[in-house]
Enzyme design. Structure first.
Site, PDB file in Angstrom:
ATOM      1  N   GLY A   8      24.178  30.265 -48.298  1.00  0.00           N
ATOM      2  CA  GLY A   8      24.749  29.298 -49.228  1.00  0.00           C
ATOM      3  C   GLY A   8      24.191  27.897 -49.060  1.00  0.00           C
ATOM      4  O   GLY A   8      23.428  27.598 -48.136  1.00  0.00           O
ATOM      5  N   HIS A   9      24.620  27.024 -49.942  1.00  0.00           N
ATOM      6  CA  HIS A   9      24.143  25.645 -49.954  1.00  0.00           C
ATOM      7  C   HIS A   9      24.558  24.887 -48.690  1.00  0.00           C
ATOM      8  O   HIS A   9      25.618  25.120 -48.131  1.00  0.00           O
ATOM      9  CB  HIS A   9      24.659  24.906 -51.198  1.00  0.00           C
ATOM     10  CG  HIS A   9      26.155  24.821 -51.254  1.00  0.00           C
ATOM     11  ND1 HIS A   9      26.871  23.836 -50.648  1.00  0.00           N
ATOM     12  CD2 HIS A   9      27.061  25.642 -51.830  1.00  0.00           C
ATOM     13  CE1 HIS A   9      28.158  24.023 -50.848  1.00  0.00           C
ATOM     14  NE2 HIS A   9      28.296  25.127 -51.573  1.00  0.00           N
ATOM     15  N   ASN A  10      23.693  24.001 -48.238  1.00  0.00           N
ATOM     16  CA  ASN A  10      23.928  23.108 -47.094  1.00  0.00           C
ATOM     17  C   ASN A  10      24.082  23.839 -45.764  1.00  0.00           C
ATOM     18  O   ASN A  10      24.533  23.254 -44.789  1.00  0.00           O
ATOM     19  CB  ASN A  10      25.149  22.212 -47.312  1.00  0.00           C
ATOM     20  CG  ASN A  10      25.044  21.385 -48.565  1.00  0.00           C
ATOM     21  OD1 ASN A  10      23.955  21.050 -49.005  1.00  0.00           O
ATOM     22  ND2 ASN A  10      26.172  21.065 -49.156  1.00  0.00           N
ATOM     23  N   VAL A  11      23.747  25.114 -45.682  1.00  0.00           N
ATOM     24  CA  VAL A  11      23.832  25.863 -44.424  1.00  0.00           C
ATOM     25  C   VAL A  11      22.727  25.378 -43.489  1.00  0.00           C
ATOM     26  O   VAL A  11      21.619  25.083 -43.922  1.00  0.00           O
ATOM     27  CB  VAL A  11      23.713  27.387 -44.673  1.00  0.00           C
ATOM     28  CG1 VAL A  11      23.529  28.163 -43.374  1.00  0.00           C
ATOM     29  CG2 VAL A  11      24.935  27.886 -45.425  1.00  0.00           C
ATOM     30  N   SER A  71      27.776  25.261 -46.250  1.00  0.00           N
ATOM     31  CA  SER A  71      28.048  24.256 -45.221  1.00  0.00           C
ATOM     32  C   SER A  71      28.356  24.839 -43.843  1.00  0.00           C
ATOM     33  O   SER A  71      28.972  24.182 -43.013  1.00  0.00           O
ATOM     34  CB  SER A  71      29.177  23.317 -45.656  1.00  0.00           C
ATOM     35  OG  SER A  71      28.818  22.675 -46.865  1.00  0.00           O
TER      36      SER A  71
END
Length: 193
Positions: free
Chosen positions: A76-79, A96
């Site tokens: 996912g995003h910002n991982v 995240s």
């Protein structure tokens, strides 16, 4: 009603549902948030077929040097994934999440959003991670628990059939001793006076 007011109501309803377990409102409008972040990959990263890495919403999604990402993995995003990690097939990591160095997520592990997994941790296959995992530990199960605690639960489940049989046997013995079914009786005559 404006789109921003609707969006605020949807966020409030989601936040309320997450904390209380009750849905208070309804989604009137679901709006796409454009991602302006990037994906930054280190050296010697391998990505399998059908894997998906979401770009960061505002900051970058990062994959550390030497990390191996198997087929059908969703990041996912910002991982943030550390160095020399192994993400096996069908792993899903929500936004995240921060994953330390040398972490192994076995096949079909699911990780909730905003979780921290410490360096050198191992999560066994088909586990659902919903809380932070300390470094150098092995977790397993759904929900994921430390290995020893998960094994205690598995052994307890295996013993339930025998436990129910023992309780049934004890009920039959009590019934035979008392001469009838076990029931709640009125207070003894001595206490009624």
């Amino acid at each position: 009603m404006t789109a921003s007011a609707s969006s605020r109501r949807s966020r409030a309803a989601w936040s309320s549902a997450k904390t209380t377990g009750r849905v208070v409102g309804t989604n009137v409008l679901i709006r796409r948030v454009n991602s302006i972040g990037t994906v930054i990959m280190g050296d010697d990263v391998e990505i399998g077929a059908g894997a998906t890495i979401d770009r960061g919403t505002v900051t970058a999604t990062r994959i550390g040097n030497g990390t191996k990402i198997d087929n059908l993995v969703q990041i996912g995003h910002n991982v943030q994934v550390g160095t020399n990690c192994m993400l096996c097939g069908h792993v899903g990591i929500a936004g995240s999440t921060v994953i330390g160095d040398r972490v192994v997520l076995a096949g079909k592990v699911g990780v909730a959003d905003h979780i921290k997994i410490g360096s050198d941790a191992v999560v066994a296959a088909n586990s659902g991670v919903g809380m932070n995992i300390p470094p150098k530990s092995v977790w397993m199960g759904y929900p994921a628990l430390p290995r020893a605690r998960a094994f205690e639960q598995y052994k307890g489940l295996a013993r339930l059939k025998r436990l129910f049989a023992d309780v049934s046997d004890l009920k039959k013995r009590l019934t035979a001793i008392d001469g009838g079914p076990v029931t709640a009786e009125a207070e003894p005559a001595e206490q009624q006076e």
